[in-house]
Scaffold this motif. Structure first.
Motif, short mmCIF file in Angstrom:
data_model
loop_
_atom_site.label_atom_id
_atom_site.label_comp_id
_atom_site.label_asym_id
_atom_site.label_seq_id
_atom_site.Cartn_x
_atom_site.Cartn_y
_atom_site.Cartn_z
N ASP A 52 0.81 -1.23 0.00
CA ASP A 52 0.00 0.00 0.00
C ASP A 52 0.84 1.27 0.00
OD1 ASP A 52 -2.48 -1.36 0.00
OD2 ASP A 52 -2.35 -1.64 2.17
N ALA A 56 -3.99 2.43 -3.59
CA ALA A 56 -5.11 2.26 -4.52
C ALA A 56 -6.26 3.17 -4.10
CB ALA A 56 -5.56 0.81 -4.54
N HIS A 98 -1.47 5.90 -8.42
CA HIS A 98 -2.31 5.02 -7.60
C HIS A 98 -2.45 3.61 -8.18
CE1 HIS A 98 -3.43 8.29 -4.90
NE2 HIS A 98 -3.55 9.05 -5.99
N GLU A 99 -2.35 3.46 -9.46
CA GLU A 99 -2.27 2.19 -10.20
C GLU A 99 -3.54 1.35 -10.19
OE1 GLU A 99 1.38 0.07 -9.43
OE2 GLU A 99 2.61 1.83 -9.96
N ILE A 100 -4.38 1.46 -9.17
CA ILE A 100 -5.63 0.70 -9.11
C ILE A 100 -6.75 1.62 -8.63
CG2 ILE A 100 -6.88 -1.23 -8.07
CD1 ILE A 100 -4.17 -2.58 -7.58
N ASN A 102 -10.70 1.02 -7.47
CA ASN A 102 -11.83 0.14 -7.20
C ASN A 102 -13.10 0.98 -7.32
OD1 ASN A 102 -10.53 -2.47 -6.20
ND2 ASN A 102 -9.54 -0.95 -4.87
N ALA A 111 -12.21 -2.99 -11.32
CA ALA A 111 -10.89 -2.52 -10.94
C ALA A 111 -10.22 -2.00 -12.20
CB ALA A 111 -10.05 -3.64 -10.31
N THR A 113 -6.96 -0.62 -13.76
CA THR A 113 -5.56 -0.76 -13.35
C THR A 113 -4.62 -0.21 -14.41
OG1 THR A 113 -5.19 -2.96 -14.35
CG2 THR A 113 -6.22 -2.89 -12.17
N GLY A 136 -5.53 -3.85 -3.81
CA GLY A 136 -4.50 -2.90 -3.45
C GLY A 136 -3.20 -3.24 -4.17
N VAL A 137 -2.21 -2.37 -4.01
CA VAL A 137 -0.91 -2.54 -4.67
C VAL A 137 0.06 -3.17 -3.67
CG1 VAL A 137 0.96 -1.38 -5.87
CG2 VAL A 137 -1.38 -0.51 -6.09
N MET A 148 -0.85 -7.15 -7.82
CA MET A 148 -1.93 -6.63 -6.99
C MET A 148 -2.20 -7.63 -5.86
SD MET A 148 -4.57 -5.45 -10.06
CE MET A 148 -5.19 -7.12 -10.34
N GLN A 159 -1.11 -8.46 -12.54
CA GLN A 159 -1.97 -7.48 -13.22
C GLN A 159 -2.08 -7.75 -14.71
OE1 GLN A 159 -0.62 -4.94 -15.38
NE2 GLN A 159 -2.43 -3.62 -15.63
#
Length: 321
Positions: A52, A56, A98-100, A102, A111, A113, A136-137, A148, A159
């Motif tokens: 984290d 995310a 942030h990469e993701i 939700n 999601a 991504t 989450g990352v 992920m 991913q």
């Protein structure tokens, strides 16, 4: 926030990258490391940030297209258009940090991504037989691609392929939804009544690119696998549909390709997110759309060639005759 090129910033932290469950168990007490499809733990490396460390986003806020004054015409967004729903745009200026995301669109938990190190932007349905997951990352990489994790079982997910590779859910695959990366101008022109994700409430230098000139590099970050065949540069973009890959250079030259039941088109106007210090000023890599014979959008990815070769070593390269 000062811009620091991500490769330089993480090299020290990643110098002790190779690890194994005995090093991870304190950070990941819920993860079942006895269940995995990974052949060797040395395939999994620390990318630098901890669990984290790249946060995310959950339940993001959206604003009307007309109110998104901060976005510049050529900068990329990930577009999600679900039938019967207002089209949604997720700016890469936010996903870079942030990469993701939700989210829930039209009752479908998704999601969205983006893995900058692979240029991989994919949208998944978060519903599984184990229930609705949120992601989450992890801070871990495999073949330079983001790993992920789901917050319910803390299984680890690759991913690029949307499959769990470590933990109770190993072998479970997420459904990939049709989405695509395009310029903000392309999205807002087509969808003047659409919605765009608003700026998150984090202290980040949104709009800046911490991976300056990354897609001009000769080798990927923390990658020791084989280079792509056919003399294709490792960080050249390819359009992946299933286990086939079309070089973006070929598609850009031709403008349109129809092969293997797939229709691909390319138009100019999208900035690379991994080029200049300001994301919107990156060189033009164009907009790609992928549809089937009936004109329906197909799930696909525009990723780096090395990543395609790493995860689809027996994949088909769709080269010019």
């Amino acid at each position: 926030m000062r811009i620091v090129p991500i490769i330089a910033a993480l090299c020290t932290a990643a110098s002790t990258a190779a690890a194994s469950p005995e090093f991870w168990v304190h950070e990941w007490p819920k993860t079942n490391f006895e269940n995995t499809s990974v052949e060797s733990w040395v395939e999994i490396l620390s990318g630098g940030p901890s669990k984290d460390g790249i946060p995310a986003l959950d339940a993001p806020q959206f604003i009307a297209v007309a109110d998104a004054a901060v976005l510049e015409p050529r900068e990329p967004v990930i577009t999600l258009e679900i039938e019967g729903q207002v089209p949604h745009a997720y700016p890469i200026r936010y996903l870079t940090w942030h990469e993701i995301v939700n989210d829930v669109v039209g009752g479908i938990p998704v999601a969205v991504t983006f893995c900058p190190l692979c240029n991989s932007g994919i949208t998944f349905d978060r519903r599984t037989d184990a229930g609705v997951l949120s992601f989450g990352v992890s801070g871990k990489l495999r073949n330079s691609d983001m790993i992920m994790y789901d917050r319910q079982t803390e299984s680890w997910w690759q991913q690029a392929v949307g499959e769990a590779i470590v933990g109770d859910l190993t072998g479970t695959a997420l459904q990939t939804l049709p989405s695509w990366m395009e310029s903000w101008e392309a999205f807002r022109t087509r969808n003047p009544d659409g919605l765009v994700m608003d700026q998150p409430d984090f202290r980040r230098n949104y709009g800046a690119n911490p991976y300056v000139r990354y897609d001009s590099s000769h080798r990927p970050f923390l990658y020791s696998g084989e280079m792509p065949p056919h003399d294709i540069p490792a960080l050249a973009r390819v359009v992946r549909v299933g286990d086939r890959a079309w070089p973006l250079t070929r598609l850009a030259e031709q403008g349109r390709i129809t092969e293997a039941g797939v229709n691909l088109t390319w138009t100019a106007g999208q900035a690379s997110a991994l080029d200049t210090a300001q994301l919107a000023q990156g060189r033009d890599v164009g907009n790609v759309r992928v549809r089937d014979a009936s004109g329906a959008d197909l799930a696909h990815d525009v990723m780096f060639a090395f990543a395609f070769h790493a995860f689809w070593p027996d994949g088909e390269w769709m080269l010019a005759d």
